[in-house]
Motif scaffolding. Structure first.
Motif, PDB file in Angstrom:
ATOM      1  N   GLN A  21      14.308  -2.810  -3.321  1.00  0.00           N
ATOM      2  CA  GLN A  21      13.806  -1.927  -2.273  1.00  0.00           C
ATOM      3  C   GLN A  21      12.287  -1.840  -2.334  1.00  0.00           C
ATOM      4  O   GLN A  21      11.613  -1.846  -1.293  1.00  0.00           O
ATOM      5  N   CYS A  22      11.726  -1.763  -3.530  1.00  0.00           N
ATOM      6  CA  CYS A  22      10.265  -1.739  -3.710  1.00  0.00           C
ATOM      7  C   CYS A  22       9.630  -2.986  -3.096  1.00  0.00           C
ATOM      8  O   CYS A  22       8.562  -2.921  -2.488  1.00  0.00           O
ATOM      9  N   LEU A  23      10.277  -4.114  -3.297  1.00  0.00           N
ATOM     10  CA  LEU A  23       9.746  -5.378  -2.786  1.00  0.00           C
ATOM     11  C   LEU A  23       9.949  -5.501  -1.276  1.00  0.00           C
ATOM     12  O   LEU A  23       9.075  -6.006  -0.562  1.00  0.00           O
ATOM     13  N   LYS A  24      11.069  -5.022  -0.786  1.00  0.00           N
ATOM     14  CA  LYS A  24      11.360  -5.123   0.646  1.00  0.00           C
ATOM     15  C   LYS A  24      10.352  -4.367   1.501  1.00  0.00           C
ATOM     16  O   LYS A  24      10.063  -4.773   2.629  1.00  0.00           O
ATOM     17  N   ILE A  25       9.840  -3.248   0.999  1.00  0.00           N
ATOM     18  CA  ILE A  25       8.931  -2.423   1.813  1.00  0.00           C
ATOM     19  C   ILE A  25       7.471  -2.847   1.672  1.00  0.00           C
ATOM     20  O   ILE A  25       6.586  -2.197   2.226  1.00  0.00           O
ATOM     21  N   GLN A  26       7.204  -3.918   0.941  1.00  0.00           N
ATOM     22  CA  GLN A  26       5.823  -4.392   0.830  1.00  0.00           C
ATOM     23  C   GLN A  26       5.291  -4.784   2.206  1.00  0.00           C
ATOM     24  O   GLN A  26       5.959  -5.485   2.964  1.00  0.00           O
ATOM     25  N   THR A  56      14.587 -13.953   4.170  1.00  0.00           N
ATOM     26  CA  THR A  56      14.075 -15.268   3.748  1.00  0.00           C
ATOM     27  C   THR A  56      12.915 -15.175   2.763  1.00  0.00           C
ATOM     28  O   THR A  56      12.502 -16.189   2.205  1.00  0.00           O
ATOM     29  N   ARG A  57      12.395 -13.993   2.555  1.00  0.00           N
ATOM     30  CA  ARG A  57      11.315 -13.849   1.573  1.00  0.00           C
ATOM     31  C   ARG A  57      11.832 -13.977   0.143  1.00  0.00           C
ATOM     32  O   ARG A  57      11.061 -14.244  -0.772  1.00  0.00           O
ATOM     33  N   ASP A  91      10.333  -1.291 -13.030  1.00  0.00           N
ATOM     34  CA  ASP A  91       9.122  -0.568 -12.655  1.00  0.00           C
ATOM     35  C   ASP A  91       9.097  -0.350 -11.146  1.00  0.00           C
ATOM     36  O   ASP A  91      10.021  -0.731 -10.428  1.00  0.00           O
ATOM     37  N   SER A  92       8.033   0.254 -10.644  1.00  0.00           N
ATOM     38  CA  SER A  92       7.895   0.434  -9.198  1.00  0.00           C
ATOM     39  C   SER A  92       6.425   0.315  -8.809  1.00  0.00           C
ATOM     40  O   SER A  92       5.526   0.481  -9.645  1.00  0.00           O
ATOM     41  N   ILE A  93       6.209   0.027  -7.533  1.00  0.00           N
ATOM     42  CA  ILE A  93       4.859  -0.166  -7.000  1.00  0.00           C
ATOM     43  C   ILE A  93       4.761   0.469  -5.617  1.00  0.00           C
ATOM     44  O   ILE A  93       5.778   0.732  -4.967  1.00  0.00           O
ATOM     45  N   THR A  94       3.536   0.701  -5.168  1.00  0.00           N
ATOM     46  CA  THR A  94       3.330   1.236  -3.822  1.00  0.00           C
ATOM     47  C   THR A  94       3.533   0.132  -2.793  1.00  0.00           C
ATOM     48  O   THR A  94       3.472  -1.061  -3.106  1.00  0.00           O
ATOM     49  N   SER A  95       3.751   0.513  -1.541  1.00  0.00           N
ATOM     50  CA  SER A  95       4.073  -0.463  -0.492  1.00  0.00           C
ATOM     51  C   SER A  95       2.916  -1.399  -0.159  1.00  0.00           C
ATOM     52  O   SER A  95       3.122  -2.485   0.386  1.00  0.00           O
ATOM     53  N   SER A 100      -3.231  -5.142  -0.682  1.00  0.00           N
ATOM     54  CA  SER A 100      -4.573  -4.766  -1.129  1.00  0.00           C
ATOM     55  C   SER A 100      -5.182  -5.860  -2.004  1.00  0.00           C
ATOM     56  O   SER A 100      -6.374  -6.173  -1.905  1.00  0.00           O
ATOM     57  N   LEU A 101      -4.358  -6.445  -2.874  1.00  0.00           N
ATOM     58  CA  LEU A 101      -4.825  -7.544  -3.722  1.00  0.00           C
ATOM     59  C   LEU A 101      -5.162  -8.774  -2.876  1.00  0.00           C
ATOM     60  O   LEU A 101      -6.151  -9.473  -3.137  1.00  0.00           O
ATOM     61  N   HIS A 102      -4.329  -9.025  -1.862  1.00  0.00           N
ATOM     62  CA  HIS A 102      -4.563 -10.156  -0.961  1.00  0.00           C
ATOM     63  C   HIS A 102      -5.909 -10.012  -0.254  1.00  0.00           C
ATOM     64  O   HIS A 102      -6.680 -10.985  -0.144  1.00  0.00           O
ATOM     65  N   GLU A 103      -6.199  -8.821   0.207  1.00  0.00           N
ATOM     66  CA  GLU A 103      -7.463  -8.568   0.913  1.00  0.00           C
ATOM     67  C   GLU A 103      -8.666  -8.908   0.032  1.00  0.00           C
ATOM     68  O   GLU A 103      -9.632  -9.534   0.479  1.00  0.00           O
TER      69      GLU A 103
END
Length: 301
Positions: A21-26, A56-57, A91-95, A100-103
């Motif tokens: 779910q954490c990854l899906k909402i990225q 597909t991701r 673990d978990s991460i923000t969406s 942000s890293l890509h930018e």
């Protein structure tokens, strides 16, 4: 620019739903998620297949159990993105973690490593900041002076992204010693000697979870594997022509210090002897880490 997120997974049925779910909402658009099932014996694999069907991701790789290090190295080889990240499934991460890293990667194309300024550590529901630097060290490619402080802060593997071409060219990789703890130490050590260009974002978006069962409880039968991983790291340094082993010794000592009170007297002696063998002829600790000797004495009392 594409980011590949590598997720090494073993027996994570309790956490894998939240992780997916954490990854899906990225909100990052150009991304792939590589789920490496490292021979899980529970229902992890079936849950992953059900929750990622049609998206597909996600790619699922089901393999026999070879350990965390092997799963990470395999994921790096499979990654098709210019940058990759390691995500721990409990673990978990923000969406906006990866966007942000890509930018930053688009704006600072000389950066080989882009990471956040620390992580939140979640232990029994209590949040604390594991480390955070002053603002004047962030928002830019860090200089040589700051680099020393950065490497001494025990940087984690998972709160940033890494340029795949740089990592492969410089032979940076994870230790694959069976059952070894500190399997990510080889990655950090080899990354240090690769001398990457590092950008630090002044933000914290990664939530690292410590479980009671996960607390550092090293048993005696793992000590030989830990020592073997030290030998592998040292061999890598010699093979690649590095004569200054200071940072390697620092990491080995830090690992030994965390282990030495948790093992039998016999294995305590074994750890100390191995460290002596590694440090033989290297005048490093006295000049660069003056507190190390005191730490050893303290650990042995």
């Amino acid at each position: 620019m594409k980011i590949s997120v590598i997720v090494p997974i073993y027996n994570m049925e309790k956490f894998i739903s939240r992780a997916i779910q954490c990854l899906k909402i990225q909100d990052e658009q150009n991304i792939e998620f590589l789920l490496i099932n490292d021979g899980s014996k529970d229902s992890t694999l079936s849950i992953m297949r059900e929750l990622t069907a049609g998206d597909t991701r996600f790619q699922i790789f089901d393999m026999e159990n070879k350990g965390y290090g092997h799963a990470c190295n395999f994921g790096i080889k499979q990654a098709t993105g210019e940058f990759f990240a390691i995500f721990e499934p409990d673990d978990s991460i923000t969406s906006d973690f990866y966007s942000s890293l890509h930018e930053v990667a688009e704006r600072y194309q000389q950066a080989d490593v882009i990471r956040y300024n620390g992580i939140y550590c979640n232990e029994n529901g209590l949040l604390r900041t594991l480390y955070r630097w002053e603002q004047n060290f962030t928002g830019k490619i860090i200089d040589k002076y700051t680099l020393k402080r950065f490497w001494r802060s025990h940087p984690s593997v998972f709160n940033g992204i890494y340029r795949k071409s740089f990592i492969q060219q410089k032979l940076v990789y994870f230790c694959e010693t069976p059952s070894a703890s500190f399997q990510d130490a080889m990655f950090i050590v080899s990354l240090f000697y690769a001398n990457p260009s590092i950008f630090i974002l002044d933000d914290i978006k990664y939530y690292y979870t410590i479980h009671e069962m996960q607390s550092v409880k090293f048993v005696d039968d793992k000590i030989d594997f830990v020592i073997e991983s030290w030998k592998i790291e040292e061999k890598w340094l010699y093979k690649n022509g590095f004569t200054d082993h200071g940072f390697f010794l620092y990491k080995v000592f830090a690992q030994m210090s965390s282990l030495i009170k948790k093992v039998s007297a016999e294995n305590r002696y074994k750890l100390m002897q191995q460290f002596k063998n590694i440090n033989k002829g290297k005048i490093y600790l006295a000049s660069n880490i003056p507190t190390m000797t005191q730490k050893v004495k303290y650990a042995l009392t």
